[in-house]
Design a protein around this motif. Structure first.
Motif, PDB file in Angstrom:
ATOM      1  N   VAL A 289       0.356   6.094   2.582  1.00 26.83           N
ATOM      2  CA  VAL A 289       1.286   6.122   1.456  1.00 26.83           C
ATOM      3  C   VAL A 289       1.842   7.531   1.282  1.00 26.83           C
ATOM      4  O   VAL A 289       1.120   8.529   1.362  1.00 26.83           O
ATOM      5  CB  VAL A 289       0.579   5.674   0.159  1.00 26.83           C
ATOM      6  CG1 VAL A 289       1.308   6.189  -1.078  1.00 26.83           C
ATOM      7  CG2 VAL A 289       0.486   4.159   0.102  1.00 26.83           C
TER       8      VAL A 289
ATOM      9  N   ALA B  64      -6.239   9.648   2.047  1.00 29.29           N
ATOM     10  CA  ALA B  64      -5.703   8.593   1.190  1.00 29.29           C
ATOM     11  C   ALA B  64      -5.668   7.261   1.934  1.00 29.29           C
ATOM     12  O   ALA B  64      -6.035   6.217   1.386  1.00 29.29           O
ATOM     13  CB  ALA B  64      -4.308   8.969   0.696  1.00 29.29           C
TER      14      ALA B  64
ATOM     15  N   ALA C 245       5.780   4.550  -0.979  1.00 31.43           N
ATOM     16  CA  ALA C 245       4.861   3.966  -1.955  1.00 31.43           C
ATOM     17  C   ALA C 245       5.567   2.895  -2.791  1.00 31.43           C
ATOM     18  O   ALA C 245       6.774   2.981  -3.051  1.00 31.43           O
ATOM     19  CB  ALA C 245       4.318   5.054  -2.877  1.00 31.43           C
TER      20      ALA C 245
ATOM     21  N   GLN D  68      -1.440   9.146  -6.733  1.00 35.65           N
ATOM     22  CA  GLN D  68      -2.861   9.020  -6.399  1.00 35.65           C
ATOM     23  C   GLN D  68      -3.125   9.446  -4.958  1.00 35.65           C
ATOM     24  O   GLN D  68      -4.107  10.147  -4.677  1.00 35.65           O
ATOM     25  CB  GLN D  68      -3.328   7.579  -6.606  1.00 35.65           C
ATOM     26  CG  GLN D  68      -4.830   7.397  -6.395  1.00 35.65           C
ATOM     27  CD  GLN D  68      -5.643   8.305  -7.291  1.00 35.65           C
ATOM     28  OE1 GLN D  68      -5.522   8.245  -8.512  1.00 35.65           O
ATOM     29  NE2 GLN D  68      -6.485   9.157  -6.711  1.00 35.65           N
ATOM     30  N   ALA D  69      -2.249   9.055  -4.043  1.00 36.26           N
ATOM     31  CA  ALA D  69      -2.434   9.450  -2.647  1.00 36.26           C
ATOM     32  C   ALA D  69      -2.321  10.966  -2.491  1.00 36.26           C
ATOM     33  O   ALA D  69      -3.103  11.589  -1.768  1.00 36.26           O
ATOM     34  CB  ALA D  69      -1.389   8.747  -1.767  1.00 36.26           C
TER      35      ALA D  69
ATOM     36  N   THR E 267       1.280   5.234  -7.447  1.00 34.55           N
ATOM     37  CA  THR E 267       0.523   5.115  -6.197  1.00 34.55           C
ATOM     38  C   THR E 267       0.730   6.346  -5.332  1.00 34.55           C
ATOM     39  O   THR E 267      -0.219   6.854  -4.719  1.00 34.55           O
ATOM     40  CB  THR E 267       0.961   3.856  -5.432  1.00 34.55           C
ATOM     41  OG1 THR E 267       0.790   2.709  -6.265  1.00 34.55           O
ATOM     42  CG2 THR E 267       0.149   3.686  -4.156  1.00 34.55           C
TER      43      THR E 267
ATOM     44  N   LEU F 161      -4.906   3.415   0.819  1.00 32.27           N
ATOM     45  CA  LEU F 161      -3.568   3.709   0.307  1.00 32.27           C
ATOM     46  C   LEU F 161      -2.593   3.798   1.481  1.00 32.27           C
ATOM     47  O   LEU F 161      -2.300   4.865   2.012  1.00 32.27           O
ATOM     48  CB  LEU F 161      -3.583   5.011  -0.503  1.00 32.27           C
ATOM     49  CG  LEU F 161      -4.352   4.937  -1.820  1.00 32.27           C
ATOM     50  CD1 LEU F 161      -4.408   6.308  -2.488  1.00 32.27           C
ATOM     51  CD2 LEU F 161      -3.707   3.925  -2.763  1.00 32.27           C
TER      52      LEU F 161
END
Length: 229
Positions: free
Chosen positions: A108, A84, A113, A121-122, A118, A89
């Motif tokens: 992250v 990530a 985060a 997603q990481a 976010t 990220l």
């Protein structure tokens, strides 16, 4: 190439007083591998990563997370290889650990985060990387077997969790509030009794996944898992 772990069955057990799901898998060498997580973990992941639990895709995303998290290296201890972080990220460190000072750039996580989207997603990037490079957990019969070639597909052993996930809107809302409180608390220095600056432990705000292939975790819970009906 990743190893393929095939889900064989899923059972409700108790670890001490904690109701859990135990997912038994078969490794390529034929040995069995068990991943155990509290039944509440599904609701926690929905709250932590803002996942829509009302859709089959959302439940499958949560299950995919829980089954692959044991194979994801700690991003804060492995920042130089974190997939990530490699995609940009990153966030300011909330604690002075792992050779970093507070405010330095680190991967992250849920706790540093800017928002839960976010963080999600990481986390998904790390899960996907683990599935490509370490272990991919699949359900159903192994490819090339008579069962796989049968006209009627075998029942997915994870369906029992899908039918009994126990996630409620009220439960998610309550846990999401706790997650946001924890994120805010971890972002602020906490005074310790001796007057120095300390920070809360992020692990206190996450639910565990116990992996029977890891001796340290297995021994910690050995003899506490009595199967229930």
């Amino acid at each position: 190439m990743p190893e393929q772990y095939r889900v064989l069955d899923t059972t409700r057990i108790n670890v001490g007083s904690t109701p859990c799901w135990a997912v038994r898998q078969q490794r390529p060498d034929g040995e069995h591998h068990i991943t155990i997580f509290p039944t509440s973990s599904l609701e926690w992941r929905a709250a932590e990563y803002d996942i829509d639990h009302t859709t089959p895709a959302g439940i499958d995303m949560i299950l995919d997370m829980l089954l692959h998290e044991p194979f994801v290296p700690d991003p804060l201890e492995n920042g130089h290889t974190d997939p990530a972080a490699a995609k940009g990220l990153t966030a300011p460190a909330t604690q002075a650990v792992n050779g970093l000072a507070a405010g330095d750039t680190e991967p992250v996580t849920l706790h540093n985060a800017p928002d839960r989207a976010t963080a999600r997603q990481a986390h998904l990037d790390r899960i996907a990387h683990a599935k490509r490079t370490r272990v991919a957990v699949t359900a159903g019969p192994a490819a090339g077997t008579l069962r796989a070639a049968a006209a009627r597909p075998a029942q997915d052993p994870l369906d029992v969790i899908r039918r009994n996930h126990g996630i409620t809107p009220e439960g998610v809302a309550a846990k999401a509030e706790l997650v946001e409180q924890a994120r805010q608390q971890l972002a602020q220095p906490q005074p310790s009794p001796d007057g120095t600056t300390a920070r809360s432990d992020p692990k206190a705000f996450t639910t565990p996944v116990w992996d029977a292939a890891l001796p340290r975790r297995d021994e910690a819970h050995q003899g506490n898992g009595d199967e229930t009906a």
